[in-house]
Design a protein around this motif. Structure first.
Motif, PDB file in Angstrom:
ATOM      1  N   ASP A  11       0.866  -1.183   0.000  1.00  0.00           N
ATOM      2  CA  ASP A  11       0.000   0.000   0.000  1.00  0.00           C
ATOM      3  C   ASP A  11       0.899   1.228   0.000  1.00  0.00           C
ATOM      4  OD1 ASP A  11      -2.005   1.853   0.215  1.00  0.00           O
ATOM      5  OD2 ASP A  11      -2.251   1.606   2.385  1.00  0.00           O
ATOM      6  N   LYS A  44      -3.745   0.184   4.710  1.00  0.00           N
ATOM      7  CA  LYS A  44      -4.743  -0.640   4.038  1.00  0.00           C
ATOM      8  C   LYS A  44      -4.112  -1.764   3.218  1.00  0.00           C
ATOM      9  CE  LYS A  44      -7.956   3.248   3.626  1.00  0.00           C
ATOM     10  NZ  LYS A  44      -8.759   4.102   2.705  1.00  0.00           N
ATOM     11  N   GLY A  45      -2.824  -2.012   3.456  1.00  0.00           N
ATOM     12  CA  GLY A  45      -2.137  -3.034   2.687  1.00  0.00           C
ATOM     13  C   GLY A  45      -2.457  -4.432   3.148  1.00  0.00           C
TER      14      GLY A  45
END
Length: 489
Positions: A74, A80-81
């Motif tokens: 991300d 949000k990875g």
């Protein structure tokens, strides 16, 4: 104070105030004056995004790779990875695709691509050096007394399997190097004159692979034997990589998302015909595979998905009954059906190596959080893909030689590479996997391996044992000894 000073002060007080300077708001520098002289006095700000002229250094490449791993792919940095395990798995997969994807011929790998592979795979595998477990060790105190203390060492499965996979990696590259000498076959482009396949089969799905050519009279006997020997060696490497990959996938937990998508029983997902073959009194795994259309890769993967899903369903029902201490009437039958399905699945994977991953395997990799398993699975999978690609290219040369020797075979389709040995059908399951749980002679085998408990009920059978991973090094040593004994033409 003199009169002159009083007049100067009075004159200064009566002067109008200077005009207010306009101020400019900047997102990066805040509020600042828009005075030209002021801006000229500030030193130029060096740009951090513009690299110096020339290719990036090895340190810059390593920083970039590990930055992507820490960010979970991300680049926004908002958290949000993906997980560390999945990011590491994707990194190894993408690295192998960028390097081995160009291996379209039987020829040595270029020095540049080989150096990049060795360098970057070492970076990614260095993570395994820091995955440790506690182990007892002896320490001598000052008075000479031996004291047992707990120390750390690399996790057992990583310690053995990483070394085994590195050996398989080196062997595959050495097999490719052996094709650097002058050979009796050559390649032509698909769009070149005479570049279409002689057998007339459609190969538009692999248009990027060049067409192999052999002399009109075929290969010499020595060259044919040497190619067959290379095929056997690569096949052994493929088997070892597949075994390690299957064991690692077997150790991964089945995600709840996959379990929730399954039906309630195995019949609904297998179909009546396949379910009847598995649940019959006499079970023949070859009959099951012959009763299904396996003409395309999609149909092979679909059958693999259905068999794996039925195994999960039956295994969960067995575990549920055992956890409630309720030995139902169908408990032993479900154990037998599960073993039969696993036998058929094992033969299917050996008969059709190199097929895409099943839905269960994709789900396990996606939701896996164990970094060690992610390393082993992705590394073994990339070596498995490379070994299958080399095996397929050797099979192409042997097929072209067969067509040159016998023009009648020109109309026959090219055979897909397989790991099956020419053994009788009734011994197929035993020949492929000696440690597989057999479905025959259940009363004798289960009575010896799984003694009943106090209630006369047989204990739960564990199909995959962690210690089984350590057995693959024996097979790899056998392949390595075959490599040492092999001589070039």
């Amino acid at each position: 104070m003199s009169e002159d000073d009083d007049d100067a002060a009075t004159t200064t007080a009566l002067l109008p105030p200077p005009p207010l300077q306009k101020r400019v708001l900047s997102r990066s520098h805040g509020s600042r004056s828009a005075t030209p002289a002021r801006s000229q006095e500030l030193p130029p700000v060096p740009s951090k995004t513009v690299r110096d002229s020339g290719p990036p250094s090895e340190l810059d490449l390593m920083k970039e790779k590990f930055a992507k791993l820490l960010l979970g792919e991300d680049m926004s940095g908002t958290g949000k990875g993906v997980s560390s395990a999945l990011a590491l798995s994707n990194a190894i997969t993408n690295l192998a695709a960028s390097i081995f994807g160009e291996q379209r011929r039987l020829e040595p790998m270029s020095a540049e691509r080989r150096a990049r592979w060795n360098r970057e795979i070492d970076w990614l595998l260095s993570v395994a050096d820091h995955i440790v477990e506690f182990a007892p060790s002896q320490q001598v105190s000052e008075d000479g007394t031996n004291i047992e203390v707990m120390g750390t060492q690399q996790r057992g499965d990583l310690l053995v399997n990483i070394a085994a996979l590195r050996k398989l990696d080196a062997m595959l590259l050495e097999y490719l190097d052996s094709f650097g000498e002058a050979q009796e076959f050559w390649y032509v482009a698909k769009d070149a004159e005479g570049g279409e396949d002689d057998d007339g089969t459609c190969t538009c799905d692999k248009w990027w692979i060049p067409t192999v050519r052999v002399p009109a009279e075929g290969l010499s006997e020595a060259s044919r034997k040497w190619l067959q020997h290379q095929k056997d060696l690569v096949g052994q490497v493929l088997k070892a990589a597949m075994a390690i990959n299957a064991d690692v996938l077997g150790e991964m937990e089945i995600p709840e998302e996959f379990i929730e998508s399954l039906p309630k029983n195995g019949r609904s997902i297998l179909g009546d015909s396949i379910y009847k073959i598995i649940t019959d009194d006499i079970f023949d795994p070859n009959e099951l595979l012959q009763s299904v259309d396996l003409s395309t890769e999609h149909k092979i993967v679909d059958l693999k998905d259905r068999i794996e899903a039925s195994v999960v369903i039956w295994h969960r029902k067995i575990c549920h009954k055992l956890s409630w201490a309720h030995a139902g009437v169908g408990l032993e039958k479900r154990e037998e059906f599960e073993e039969r399905a696993q036998t058929a699945l094992l033969i299917l994977m050996h008969r059709f190596p190199g097929i895409p991953q099943s839905s269960l395997e994709i789900s396990k990799i996606q939701y896996n959080t164990d970094v060690g398993y992610a390393l082993l699975e992705s590394y073994s999978r990339t070596l498995e893909s490379l070994a299958f690609a080399v095996l397929s290219r050797i099979e192409d040369v042997l097929h072209a030689d067969a067509v040159a020797c016998d023009p009648n075979k020109r109309t026959k389709s090219r055979r897909r590479p397989s790991l099956e040995s020419p053994v009788p059908d009734d011994a197929t399951a035993e020949a492929h996997h000696g440690s597989c749980v057999h479905w025959q002679d259940q009363d004798v085998e289960d009575g010896e391996k799984h003694p009943p408990d106090g209630n006369g009920r047989k204990l739960k059978k564990i199909h995959r044992v962690v210690t089984k991973k350590f057995l693959h090094t024996q097979q790899i040593d056998i392949v390595a000894s075959g490599l040492k004994s092999f001589t070039h033409r």
